[in-house]
Design an enzyme around this catalytic site. Structure first.
Site, PDB file in Angstrom:
ATOM      1  N   ALA A  13       8.363  -0.629  -4.161  1.00 23.97           N
ATOM      2  CA  ALA A  13       7.316  -1.230  -4.998  1.00 23.97           C
ATOM      3  C   ALA A  13       6.037  -0.393  -5.020  1.00 23.97           C
ATOM      4  O   ALA A  13       5.063  -0.774  -5.652  1.00 23.97           O
ATOM      5  CB  ALA A  13       7.013  -2.636  -4.506  1.00 23.97           C
ATOM      6  N   MET A  15       2.504   1.247  -3.742  1.00 20.98           N
ATOM      7  CA  MET A  15       1.368   0.751  -2.965  1.00 20.98           C
ATOM      8  C   MET A  15       0.815  -0.512  -3.628  1.00 20.98           C
ATOM      9  O   MET A  15      -0.296  -0.544  -4.117  1.00 20.98           O
ATOM     10  CB  MET A  15       0.305   1.853  -2.849  1.00 20.98           C
ATOM     11  CG  MET A  15      -0.481   1.793  -1.576  1.00 20.98           C
ATOM     12  SD  MET A  15      -1.669   3.145  -1.435  1.00 20.98           S
ATOM     13  CE  MET A  15      -0.662   4.435  -0.748  1.00 20.98           C
ATOM     14  N   HIS A  16       1.630  -1.564  -3.671  1.00 23.31           N
ATOM     15  CA  HIS A  16       1.229  -2.830  -4.289  1.00 23.31           C
ATOM     16  C   HIS A  16       0.410  -3.668  -3.298  1.00 23.31           C
ATOM     17  O   HIS A  16       0.082  -3.209  -2.219  1.00 23.31           O
ATOM     18  CB  HIS A  16       2.451  -3.590  -4.819  1.00 23.31           C
ATOM     19  CG  HIS A  16       3.422  -3.977  -3.757  1.00 23.31           C
ATOM     20  ND1 HIS A  16       3.382  -5.173  -3.099  1.00 23.31           N
ATOM     21  CD2 HIS A  16       4.457  -3.283  -3.217  1.00 23.31           C
ATOM     22  CE1 HIS A  16       4.362  -5.215  -2.199  1.00 23.31           C
ATOM     23  NE2 HIS A  16       5.028  -4.082  -2.254  1.00 23.31           N
ATOM     24  N   ALA A  17       0.111  -4.899  -3.644  1.00 23.36           N
ATOM     25  CA  ALA A  17      -0.849  -5.723  -2.889  1.00 23.36           C
ATOM     26  C   ALA A  17      -0.549  -5.872  -1.405  1.00 23.36           C
ATOM     27  O   ALA A  17      -1.431  -5.658  -0.573  1.00 23.36           O
ATOM     28  CB  ALA A  17      -0.965  -7.109  -3.531  1.00 23.36           C
ATOM     29  N   ALA A  20      -0.801  -2.496   0.461  1.00 24.40           N
ATOM     30  CA  ALA A  20      -2.189  -2.032   0.336  1.00 24.40           C
ATOM     31  C   ALA A  20      -3.092  -2.828   1.277  1.00 24.40           C
ATOM     32  O   ALA A  20      -3.982  -2.275   1.924  1.00 24.40           O
ATOM     33  CB  ALA A  20      -2.674  -2.161  -1.103  1.00 24.40           C
TER      34      ALA A  20
END
Length: 86
Positions: A13, A15-17, A20
């Site tokens: 996915a 560097m998603h939420a 991150a």
């Protein structure tokens, strides 16, 4: 003096939420400045919107620069964190 290393994101996915958020929490453990650069943009690794705003996807390579009083420890531990989580 500063420490610098490159890291290729392997998380499908990118560097998603969630990753991150983990990255920002880890960066905040250190006194040193940690800057993540990608595609001509550089952001403070201690700021979630900056990190997410880079738009890093799986397979993308980022450059991480660490500078400060605890840079040796911070660079080594942060790089290990990235390998285990991203």
């Amino acid at each position: 003096m500063s420490q610098e290393f490159k890291f290729t994101v392997s998380d499908p996915a990118g560097m998603h939420a969630r990753p991150a958020g983990l990255l920002v929490a880890k960066a905040r453990e250190y006194e040193s400045s940690i800057i993540v650069s990608y595609n001509g943009k550089s952001v403070d690794a201690k700021r979630i919107f900056g990190v997410m705003g880079l738009g890093v996807k799986q397979g993308d390579e980022v450059t991480v620069k660490v500078e400060g009083n605890d840079e040796d420890k911070a660079a080594a531990e942060f790089e290990q964190f990235l390998k285990e989580n991203l």
